[in-house]
Design a protein around this motif. Structure first.
Motif, PDB file in Angstrom:
ATOM      1  N   THR A  67       0.841  -1.191   0.000  1.00  0.00           N
ATOM      2  CA  THR A  67       0.000   0.000   0.000  1.00  0.00           C
ATOM      3  C   THR A  67       0.874   1.238   0.000  1.00  0.00           C
ATOM      4  O   THR A  67       1.962   1.208   0.583  1.00  0.00           O
ATOM      5  CB  THR A  67      -0.935  -0.004   1.230  1.00  0.00           C
ATOM      6  OG1 THR A  67      -1.844   1.094   1.152  1.00  0.00           O
ATOM      7  CG2 THR A  67      -0.151   0.116   2.529  1.00  0.00           C
ATOM      8  N   PRO A  68       0.472   2.306  -0.674  1.00  0.00           N
ATOM      9  CA  PRO A  68      -0.736   2.436  -1.496  1.00  0.00           C
ATOM     10  C   PRO A  68      -0.601   1.685  -2.816  1.00  0.00           C
ATOM     11  O   PRO A  68       0.503   1.348  -3.236  1.00  0.00           O
ATOM     12  CB  PRO A  68      -0.838   3.939  -1.715  1.00  0.00           C
ATOM     13  CG  PRO A  68       0.579   4.412  -1.667  1.00  0.00           C
ATOM     14  CD  PRO A  68       1.257   3.558  -0.637  1.00  0.00           C
ATOM     15  N   GLN A  92     -12.175  -3.047   1.852  1.00  0.00           N
ATOM     16  CA  GLN A  92     -12.646  -2.191   2.939  1.00  0.00           C
ATOM     17  C   GLN A  92     -13.659  -2.908   3.806  1.00  0.00           C
ATOM     18  O   GLN A  92     -13.639  -2.809   5.028  1.00  0.00           O
ATOM     19  CB  GLN A  92     -13.259  -0.915   2.366  1.00  0.00           C
ATOM     20  CG  GLN A  92     -12.242   0.062   1.789  1.00  0.00           C
ATOM     21  CD  GLN A  92     -12.884   1.357   1.327  1.00  0.00           C
ATOM     22  OE1 GLN A  92     -14.063   1.405   1.004  1.00  0.00           O
ATOM     23  NE2 GLN A  92     -12.103   2.420   1.294  1.00  0.00           N
ATOM     24  N   ARG A  97      -7.727  -1.434   5.356  1.00  0.00           N
ATOM     25  CA  ARG A  97      -7.772  -0.051   4.909  1.00  0.00           C
ATOM     26  C   ARG A  97      -7.343   0.022   3.450  1.00  0.00           C
ATOM     27  O   ARG A  97      -6.287  -0.466   3.082  1.00  0.00           O
ATOM     28  CB  ARG A  97      -6.854   0.812   5.774  1.00  0.00           C
ATOM     29  CG  ARG A  97      -6.957   2.303   5.453  1.00  0.00           C
ATOM     30  CD  ARG A  97      -6.042   3.099   6.343  1.00  0.00           C
ATOM     31  NE  ARG A  97      -6.120   4.514   6.035  1.00  0.00           N
ATOM     32  CZ  ARG A  97      -5.361   5.444   6.604  1.00  0.00           C
ATOM     33  NH1 ARG A  97      -4.487   5.092   7.536  1.00  0.00           N
ATOM     34  NH2 ARG A  97      -5.478   6.715   6.271  1.00  0.00           N
ATOM     35  N   SER A  98      -8.188   0.604   2.618  1.00  0.00           N
ATOM     36  CA  SER A  98      -7.930   0.621   1.180  1.00  0.00           C
ATOM     37  C   SER A  98      -7.390   1.979   0.757  1.00  0.00           C
ATOM     38  O   SER A  98      -8.061   2.996   0.871  1.00  0.00           O
ATOM     39  CB  SER A  98      -9.221   0.295   0.416  1.00  0.00           C
ATOM     40  OG  SER A  98      -8.972   0.176  -0.951  1.00  0.00           O
ATOM     41  N   GLN A  99      -6.156   2.005   0.276  1.00  0.00           N
ATOM     42  CA  GLN A  99      -5.546   3.215  -0.249  1.00  0.00           C
ATOM     43  C   GLN A  99      -5.148   2.946  -1.697  1.00  0.00           C
ATOM     44  O   GLN A  99      -4.197   2.213  -1.957  1.00  0.00           O
ATOM     45  CB  GLN A  99      -4.306   3.605   0.556  1.00  0.00           C
ATOM     46  CG  GLN A  99      -4.582   3.900   2.026  1.00  0.00           C
ATOM     47  CD  GLN A  99      -3.321   4.318   2.753  1.00  0.00           C
ATOM     48  OE1 GLN A  99      -2.543   5.128   2.262  1.00  0.00           O
ATOM     49  NE2 GLN A  99      -3.094   3.741   3.909  1.00  0.00           N
ATOM     50  N   THR A 101      -5.353   4.465  -6.064  1.00  0.00           N
ATOM     51  CA  THR A 101      -5.692   5.448  -7.088  1.00  0.00           C
ATOM     52  C   THR A 101      -5.809   4.713  -8.414  1.00  0.00           C
ATOM     53  O   THR A 101      -5.266   3.608  -8.580  1.00  0.00           O
ATOM     54  CB  THR A 101      -4.624   6.552  -7.211  1.00  0.00           C
ATOM     55  OG1 THR A 101      -3.379   5.956  -7.610  1.00  0.00           O
ATOM     56  CG2 THR A 101      -4.437   7.291  -5.891  1.00  0.00           C
TER      57      THR A 101
END
Length: 216
Positions: A67-68, A92, A97-99, A101
């Motif tokens: 991550t991310p 999620q 925890r989802s990070q 793009t």
């Protein structure tokens, strides 16, 4: 004539230095594994159709240390973004925890596109890949065959050549490749830090490759 000789000497010298630097960057990447030094910022190249399905199955196997996550898809791809969002939303809901793009770049090569026009479109994709990779500065590039990953991997190598950051390139050949590598695989085979194949017949032909059975 003297000016031409000097120019040729300079060009050869620069080319040799570039090759030496490229060799050094590729070799030094094999001294550590992703995750050994904490969180791993990963750039994930998603192709259309089966490529996206396979890459998301790979992502399911990665721990929260990756991550991310920066997904890159072709600007003509209309389906992968929805699949990626669905996958990340499921993470999620599972408590992770989802990070992430999602970025778009021009496609390097369309299906049945001629080789001459492919060279032009790949250069155009590289024009968008360079600023993206230099901005994100991932620790690792994960890809599984779409042509879009070639300019992204070139940009990642350039980060190392310029001494800015060593980026690991991890390539997983598609499960449908049993006897021969894909064109993308052939290009990235000498440049990748970890090159996975899913059939022992490919491992026998390409000694650098890693065979772990069916990954996806």
């Amino acid at each position: 004539m003297a000016v031409l000789l000097v120019a040729a000497y300079v060009f050869i010298t620069i080319s040799l230095l570039f090759v030496i630097r490229l060799y050094t960057v590729v070799k030094t990447g094999q001294k550590h594994r992703p995750g050994d030094r904490g969180p791993v910022a990963v750039l994930v190249v998603a192709g259309s159709g089966g490529h996206t399905t396979e890459i998301l199955r790979l992502m399911e196997c990665l721990s929260s240390a990756y991550t991310p996550r920066h997904y890159v898809i072709a600007d003509t791809d209309r389906m992968s973004e929805e699949k990626i969002c669905t996958f990340e939303n499921s993470k999620q809901h599972s408590g992770s925890r989802s990070q992430f793009t999602i970025c778009r770049i021009p496609r390097s090569r369309e299906v049945h596109q001629s080789w001459s026009s492919s060279a032009v479109s790949t250069l155009n994709a590289l024009r968008y890949s360079l600023p993206l990779v230099f901005r994100v500065r991932p620790d690792m590039v994960l890809c599984n065959g779409p042509g879009t990953c070639v300019p992204l991997c070139v940009a990642a190598l350039l980060l190392g050549i310029l001494g800015m950051k060593k980026v690991l390139i991890v390539y997983v050949e598609s499960i449908c490749r049993v006897q021969t590598l894909s064109l993308t695989g052939k290009i990235l085979y000498p440049l990748s830090d970890y090159f996975f194949v899913q059939w022992s017949s490919l491992r026998d032909k390409y000694p650098k490759s890693i065979f772990l059975g069916r990954i996806v």
